[in-house]
Enzyme design. Sequence first.
Site, PDB file in Angstrom:
ATOM      1  N   TYR A 138       0.729  -1.242  -0.079  1.00 54.73           N
ATOM      2  CA  TYR A 138      -0.129  -0.035  -0.043  1.00 54.73           C
ATOM      3  C   TYR A 138       0.843   1.183  -0.088  1.00 54.73           C
ATOM      4  CZ  TYR A 138      -3.341   3.310   1.924  1.00 54.73           C
ATOM      5  OH  TYR A 138      -3.993   4.550   2.149  1.00 54.73           O
ATOM      6  N   ASP A 168       9.648  -7.199  -4.008  1.00 59.39           N
ATOM      7  CA  ASP A 168       8.835  -7.812  -3.189  1.00 59.39           C
ATOM      8  C   ASP A 168       8.387  -9.174  -3.432  1.00 59.39           C
ATOM      9  OD1 ASP A 168       5.888  -5.742  -2.338  1.00 59.39           O
ATOM     10  OD2 ASP A 168       5.773  -7.952  -2.335  1.00 59.39           O
ATOM     11  N   ASN A 169       8.162  -9.905  -2.164  1.00 60.24           N
ATOM     12  CA  ASN A 169       8.038 -11.141  -2.499  1.00 60.24           C
ATOM     13  C   ASN A 169       6.165 -11.503  -2.584  1.00 60.24           C
ATOM     14  OD1 ASN A 169       6.492 -10.753   0.204  1.00 60.24           O
ATOM     15  ND2 ASN A 169       7.739 -12.117   1.323  1.00 60.24           N
ATOM     16  N   THR A 200       6.506   3.515  12.736  1.00 57.54           N
ATOM     17  CA  THR A 200       5.348   3.786  13.003  1.00 57.54           C
ATOM     18  C   THR A 200       4.986   4.358  14.398  1.00 57.54           C
ATOM     19  OG1 THR A 200       3.376   2.277  13.792  1.00 57.54           O
ATOM     20  CG2 THR A 200       5.332   1.347  13.775  1.00 57.54           C
ATOM     21  N   TYR A 240       4.202  -6.039  16.991  1.00 60.94           N
ATOM     22  CA  TYR A 240       4.481  -5.401  15.505  1.00 60.94           C
ATOM     23  C   TYR A 240       5.522  -4.261  16.017  1.00 60.94           C
ATOM     24  CZ  TYR A 240       3.383  -1.956  12.240  1.00 60.94           C
ATOM     25  OH  TYR A 240       3.778  -0.760  11.261  1.00 60.94           O
ATOM     26  N   ASN A 294      -2.050   7.419  10.859  1.00 64.64           N
ATOM     27  CA  ASN A 294      -2.690   6.491   9.973  1.00 64.64           C
ATOM     28  C   ASN A 294      -2.611   6.575   8.493  1.00 64.64           C
ATOM     29  OD1 ASN A 294      -3.604   6.251  12.951  1.00 64.64           O
ATOM     30  ND2 ASN A 294      -5.069   4.967  12.192  1.00 64.64           N
ATOM     31  N   ASP A 337      -5.834  -0.470  21.938  1.00 65.02           N
ATOM     32  CA  ASP A 337      -6.135   0.789  21.302  1.00 65.02           C
ATOM     33  C   ASP A 337      -5.795   2.045  22.284  1.00 65.02           C
ATOM     34  OD1 ASP A 337      -6.610   0.255  18.540  1.00 65.02           O
ATOM     35  OD2 ASP A 337      -8.675  -0.123  18.779  1.00 65.02           O
TER      36      ASP A 337
HETATM   37  N1  UDP Z   1     -11.917   1.065  14.460  1.00 64.31           N
HETATM   38  C1  UDP Z   1     -13.124   0.721  14.702  1.00 64.31           C
HETATM   39  N2  UDP Z   1     -13.736  -0.195  14.088  1.00 64.31           N
HETATM   40  C2  UDP Z   1     -13.170  -1.091  13.033  1.00 64.31           C
HETATM   41  C3  UDP Z   1     -11.753  -0.797  12.516  1.00 64.31           C
HETATM   42  C4  UDP Z   1     -11.098   0.372  13.495  1.00 64.31           C
HETATM   43  O1  UDP Z   1     -13.673   1.358  15.596  1.00 64.31           O
HETATM   44  O2  UDP Z   1     -13.561  -1.843  12.611  1.00 64.31           O
HETATM   45  C5  UDP Z   1     -11.218   2.268  14.983  1.00 64.31           C
HETATM   46  C6  UDP Z   1     -10.079   1.536  15.989  1.00 64.31           C
HETATM   47  O3  UDP Z   1     -10.468   1.201  17.277  1.00 64.31           O
HETATM   48  C7  UDP Z   1      -9.256   2.879  15.975  1.00 64.31           C
HETATM   49  C8  UDP Z   1      -9.557   3.644  14.560  1.00 64.31           C
HETATM   50  O4  UDP Z   1     -10.754   3.198  14.149  1.00 64.31           O
HETATM   51  O5  UDP Z   1      -9.471   3.912  16.949  1.00 64.31           O
HETATM   52  C9  UDP Z   1      -8.404   3.576  13.581  1.00 64.31           C
HETATM   53  O6  UDP Z   1      -8.393   1.931  13.450  1.00 64.31           O
HETATM   54  P1  UDP Z   1      -7.205   1.370  12.115  1.00 64.31           P
HETATM   55  O7  UDP Z   1      -7.448  -0.259  12.278  1.00 64.31           O
HETATM   56  O8  UDP Z   1      -7.868   1.949  10.986  1.00 64.31           O
HETATM   57  O9  UDP Z   1      -5.827   1.976  12.527  1.00 64.31           O
HETATM   58  P2  UDP Z   1      -4.785   1.895  13.621  1.00 64.31           P
HETATM   59  O10 UDP Z   1      -5.138   2.858  14.589  1.00 64.31           O
HETATM   60  O11 UDP Z   1      -5.150   0.540  14.310  1.00 64.31           O
HETATM   61  O12 UDP Z   1      -3.519   1.730  13.141  1.00 64.31           O
END
Ligand code: UDP
Length: 336
Positions: A11, A31-32, A116, A140, A169, A283
Amino acid sequence: MRVLVTGGAGYVGSHAAKQLVKSGHDVVILDNLAEGHRQAAGNLPFVSADLLDRPRVVAAMQEHKIEAVMHFAAFAYVGVSVTDPAIYYRNNIVGSLSLLDAMREAAVNRIVFSSTCATYGIPNHVPITEDHPQHPISPYGFTKLAIEHALADYSHAYGLGYAALRYFNASGAAADGTIGEDHDPETHLIPLVLQVALGQRESVDIFGTDYPTPDGTCIRDYIHVDDLATAHVAALEKLKPGMALKLNLGTGHGASVQEVISLCREIAGHPIPIRTVARREGDPPALVADASAAKRELNWQAKRTLREIIQSAWKWHRSNPRGFGDSQNRVCDANC
Ligand code: UDP
């Protein structure tokens, strides 16, 4: 410069490769295809190889007279890294170390590394500055932090020039609609919401509405993938052997899950049913970048708003409801 882009069929890597070409650089993709899409690499020279195959990586660098590397190849699912850390340690750490050794062997001494904000763990304060303590809470995040440490040590000992770019993000899609986000399985908020708008899913889950934020849902700093790409090119062009850059890449603005969903509703013009479910483990309530160091060091700042991010993503998903069309397990209840 002649640049090897590892993970250039993925991506962020594919958008960065496109931006490198636009800026006049020569690009070779390596890339693999474990996660990437051959089509995302377009017509660029393509080496199908795994980073762990060091002789092949060295040969590719020598054959193409590579001068610098952009390193995106990695696994990036926080949840899977908890349940199957072995593949994360092997791919992200051992693979990256193999790449660094290949670079030494081929006398390539500049690298831009895809890091990240997950290296910060649960932040003590937002916006997050680069000197915030790095205590990742997932394998990760730890694998990315380990490579940041390796880069610092290699820079000190061997004169490697590196930029560790800590993304917030990554989201959105190329303005021309040719490439965009296609993960299998998809776990990211914006594509999931847009899949509901497309009728491919019935509803989207909101992971927790009891966070200490104004509307109770998590806040994130969504940055357009093409803004990330321009930052990578700026970092590459600034790098000199021995230089170390550690920079956040974000917009400095946060949006809540509810705000993202509302804007998706407005842009897609479809109802998007939601279900409120429990918090997702790991989260943090809010992650927002202090992006001033990137502005200072690279004269770069994100240009695209959340609205533009969602508009570009909607264009991509609407035109490519099956993504690149090469995934096995895509959820597709209707319309495709
Ligand atoms: N999120 C959510 N529902 C989903 C996927 C993500 O509420 O189905 C929320 C998640 O808790 C976070 C935000 O959306 O607060 C962004 O999540 P994402 O997985 O896109 O990216 P991350 O922040 O984990 O890298």
